[in-house]
Design a protein around this motif. Sequence first.
Motif, PDB file in Angstrom:
ATOM      1  N   VAL A  13       0.834  -1.206   0.000  1.00  9.62           N
ATOM      2  CA  VAL A  13       0.000   0.000   0.000  1.00  9.62           C
ATOM      3  C   VAL A  13       0.867   1.255   0.000  1.00  9.62           C
ATOM      4  N   THR A  43      -7.262   4.785  -0.720  1.00  7.30           N
ATOM      5  CA  THR A  43      -6.343   3.646  -0.648  1.00  7.30           C
ATOM      6  C   THR A  43      -6.148   3.208   0.799  1.00  7.30           C
ATOM      7  N   LEU A  47      -7.209  -0.169   3.064  1.00  6.62           N
ATOM      8  CA  LEU A  47      -6.291  -0.854   3.972  1.00  6.62           C
ATOM      9  C   LEU A  47      -6.972  -1.121   5.307  1.00  6.62           C
TER      10      LEU A  47
END
Length: 483
Positions: A13, A43, A47
């Motif tokens: 990530v 993003t 996660l």
Amino acid sequence: MSPDKLIDYFSFVVQDILSQVSSVDDLQNDANALDLINSILKTLDRLKATVADVIPEQILKEYFGGVDEGTKLLIAAGLEIKKASAMTKDGKVRKEFQSTMHLEAVQNIVEDTMMDLNAAIRTAQKSARASINGVLDAIKKDIANGLIVGDPRKVIQTRVAKSFADNGLTSFVTSDNKRLPLDFYSQTVVRTKMRTANTTGAVNRYLENGVTLVKVDEHQPTCHVCAGYGGKVFCPDGSDKRFPDGPLPPYHPNCRHTVAPFLDDFHTDDEIQAELNKWNNFKPDKDVRSAAQRYAYEHEQAIRRQANAEKKQYANYKMVLGKDAPKTIGAFRRMKRGNTSKFQALQKEYRSIMQTKSTVRIMPHVPGYDKAVFPDAKFEKYILNNAHPEGGPKAEAFDHVLGYNLTNKDELIQNIKDHLPTTKATFKGNNGYGDGYEAIMELTGPNGRTAPVLTAWFKDNEETRLVSAFIIDEKKSNRKRGK
């Protein structure tokens, strides 16, 4: 996903976000800068969803793995108890192990771990936003003062990249103002909590069988912290005042120490006194190792640092190159250490991809969509769960905007399924274990309103499964079907 794979996913990530930063043109344009910030925040939201999926299951496995280890050690110590695994082959906790002691211990460790990781991700989100906005504000002042002449886009991109390299994804700031990056801090938390779960499981297994004393194992080489506690007896529940109740391992994120039952009924008075004497003049900060032991430890650490650096590099190569990367870490190490022509070609390909401005791949649809898996727990515990600390706002948006909630989750699942064949998907990268995809679809809810919904997917060799879904723009939702 195992704890090690989760740690690798954090690194993936971070790498993905750095790639996003390096691929954006003209950040002087406010809209582009806002799009970059929103992309990074989304993003990191994904996660969070992955963490919420993985952590509870892995903590459960580690804890009851510790329970099973405790059972074996109790039997080895001479206690007559039934030898039975705490979990079934399909990952369920056996009824005889579903005591309040065990279930509450698991829940507490899960909550602590989730709290730490979610706080780290939130801090990283704030840090990312601050890094971009801080650089842009500084650039604007420099332009106004005549310090930047000509096209400032290159300067902006360079400074933003440097800012992220320095502190763009800070997840934790220590008391002495050290900034810990997200991937490093998450690795520390995950490893520490997993070892804590394992040790706690073993200790609670001892306690429920009437064993109140435990002994920390000894091994060499070891660090100066562990050396002081190795071979010492503790009383975790505080019932035996002759011995301290802690601290128990892990003593650091990579600690390998375990605790075994110490049955005082099986030891003589002299043996017990010898254990008590070990605490005389004990100083936790004193390094009790010999010079030879210190050298052996430092030598081992140097080898591990090299191995870890290669492991991290291999993970990065596999994330970026996918199937073109070597199949195993061993093959990668041999290529690198021999600096073979294949490794040089691989390195060139990796650098070329990393330097490419845009690596976006649009697919006609999510691969494997026709057999996609929609985990009920994902909807019940996160996507449509108003009580979830992270997913709650998204659940409220689904309910308020489209009219979807836990009472009609099957309708939402079917709606997504119906749109998959005709919805394009964006490839988000390979983390070494599978491919990530995003598909944005216009969904019309049971209330007749339509809104854009982002769906996130993970595809490995076994299946394609939904990992997240949320409304991405409520402002575009105030329209009825056909308008």
